[in-house]
Design an enzyme around this catalytic site. Structure first.
Site, PDB file in Angstrom:
ATOM      1  N   ASP A  29       0.782  -1.301   0.122  1.00  0.00           N
ATOM      2  CA  ASP A  29       0.047  -0.069  -0.045  1.00  0.00           C
ATOM      3  C   ASP A  29       0.739   1.359   0.175  1.00  0.00           C
ATOM      4  O   ASP A  29       1.908   1.098   0.310  1.00  0.00           O
ATOM      5  CB  ASP A  29      -0.913   0.007   1.185  1.00  0.00           C
ATOM      6  CG  ASP A  29      -0.173  -0.057   2.480  1.00  0.00           C
ATOM      7  OD1 ASP A  29       0.863  -0.917   2.698  1.00  0.00           O
ATOM      8  OD2 ASP A  29      -0.433   0.749   3.826  1.00  0.00           O
TER       9      ASP A  29
ATOM     10  N   GLU B 229       0.307  -1.155   5.877  1.00  0.00           N
ATOM     11  CA  GLU B 229       1.302  -0.385   6.874  1.00  0.00           C
ATOM     12  C   GLU B 229       1.278   1.087   6.989  1.00  0.00           C
ATOM     13  O   GLU B 229       1.624   1.519   8.072  1.00  0.00           O
ATOM     14  CB  GLU B 229       2.679  -0.968   6.218  1.00  0.00           C
ATOM     15  CG  GLU B 229       3.841  -0.640   7.144  1.00  0.00           C
ATOM     16  CD  GLU B 229       4.482   0.851   6.896  1.00  0.00           C
ATOM     17  OE1 GLU B 229       5.416   1.184   7.702  1.00  0.00           O
ATOM     18  OE2 GLU B 229       4.178   1.505   5.884  1.00  0.00           O
TER      19      GLU B 229
END
Length: 379
Positions: free
Chosen positions: A86, A147
């Site tokens: 991400d 994250e």
């Protein structure tokens, strides 16, 4: 056996391989976009002969991909390659920050943090397999989707997987001096909401109680608590829809970084002390996800650093080791006492901005470094 430092890594080939990774935009809160990125990577891993698993997402976030690389002891504990796919860049960022090379620099959203490092370490595994080089320990790859928002949905998955392994490699971007991270400060997140009283801003301003005004004063108070060892940053602020209305609700998010657990506890206490449940405007503070302190100088991690420094010296660069802020999933594995080497990915600058870029020469440099690490980490 071929020396892993002599494997045929090619900069142009690596950039071409990276292009679809960067052009598959994957902001954390867009689960479908993140899953398209997981599709790209899962296909590449399967093409290497890895046994891949798609682990469904939680909390409205994207999936994870776990891959067991080919090895005579495949599936057993060994080396865990841990990364996130991400990014902080919303879909459409490519229009302003297209993937492009300009001389010694390559630009792109998420290229530095941390698709570049993930790709480099997979390319190292690709070249090792092509050369028929068997690593002493089996390798498992785990890529996660969240994250950038503190890993709220995959922390348990990461910790459970990491406990099976002897070593953890986290190819987050290298520190500014090119060094690795061997410890990380604690990170805590908070959500704040002020609730006031609405009114017409032009007709009955005095009858309203502005949630925005109260939050704005609180922002200054919060950021004023920052010290060198414990910082407070307001990164999100949402309120209002009509300029002629006194806003009755305002939301904000705060990130706290602390170098020690004691300082984090003090910071958390200061934030929670901001709660006010009476009066014209109330303030609600809720603690969100937390990354634990990863204490530096753990023997297993220091041994990994020593090996990394030896390998880097053979390639022709230096790797220092230090604790750092910023937070990563290495916080979790390091805090568990599992030997972890973090920030061993590509070199670059300006991550999380519209100038995010990497130094092109770090691609082959770090690929050789990664290949040697895979081959020299032993039980």
């Amino acid at each position: 056996m071929t020396n892993p430092l002599d494997l045929p890594f090619d900069t142009d080939e690596m950039l071409e391989g990276l292009r679809p990774w960067i052009e598959t935009e994957s902001p954390t809160f867009d689960a479908a976009a993140v899953n398209r990125m997981m599709d790209v990577v899962q296909h590449e891993l399967a093409a290497l002969g890895a046994i891949t698993e798609r682990i469904p997402g939680r909390l409205g976030l994207g999936d994870s991909v776990r891959a067991t690389m080919p090895h005579p002891r495949a599936g057993q504990g060994g080396i865990l390659l841990l990364g996130h796919l991400d990014t902080v860049h919303p879909v459409g960022t490519l229009a302003r920050l297209p993937f492009r090379r300009e001389g010694d620099i390559c630009y792109g959203p998420g290229l530095m943090d941390m698709k570049g490092g993930n790709y480099v370490y997979l390319d190292a595994l690709r070249k090792l397999l092509a050369a028929g080089i068997e690593t002493p320990l089996p390798v498992t790859v785990l890529f996660t989707p969240d994250e950038e928002i503190g890993t709220p949905s995959t922390r348990a998955l990461i910790e459970t997987e990491a406990k099976r392994h002897r070593y953890v490699l986290v190819p987050e971007p290298a520190r500014p001096d090119g060094g690795a991270v061997i410890g990380r400060y604690a990170i805590a997140r908070f959500t704040l909401q002020t609730r006031g009283r609405p009114s017409h801003a032009g007709w009955q301003l005095s009858k309203g109680r502005s949630a925005i005004a109260r939050m704005a004063r609180t922002v200054a108070e919060i950021e004023g608590m920052t010290t060198e060892d414990c910082t407070f940053s307001v990164g999100v602020f949402h309120s209002g829809q009509w300029v002629n209305c006194v806003s009755s609700v305002c939301d904000a998010e705060v990130l706290t970084m602390a170098k020690t657990q004691e300082l984090l506890d003090e910071g958390v206490a200061k934030m929670l002390a901001l709660n006010v449940d009476a009066g014209d405007v109330v303030m609600e503070v809720r603690r969100g996800v937390t990354r634990p302190v990863w204490e530096p100088d753990q023997p297993g991690t220091m041994a990994m650093l020593g090996l990394a420094q030896e390998i880097a010296g053979e390639i022709g660069f230096e790797v220092s080791g230090a604790s750092a802020g910023g937070g990563s999933d290495g916080n979790f594995t390091g805090a568990l006492g599992i030997p972890t080497l973090d920030s061993i990915g590509v070199r670059g600058r300006d991550l999380h901005t519209l100038n995010e870029h990497i130094f092109v020469d770090s691609l082959t440099e770090r690929a050789r470094f990664a290949a040697a690490l895979f081959c020299r980490l032993e039980a």
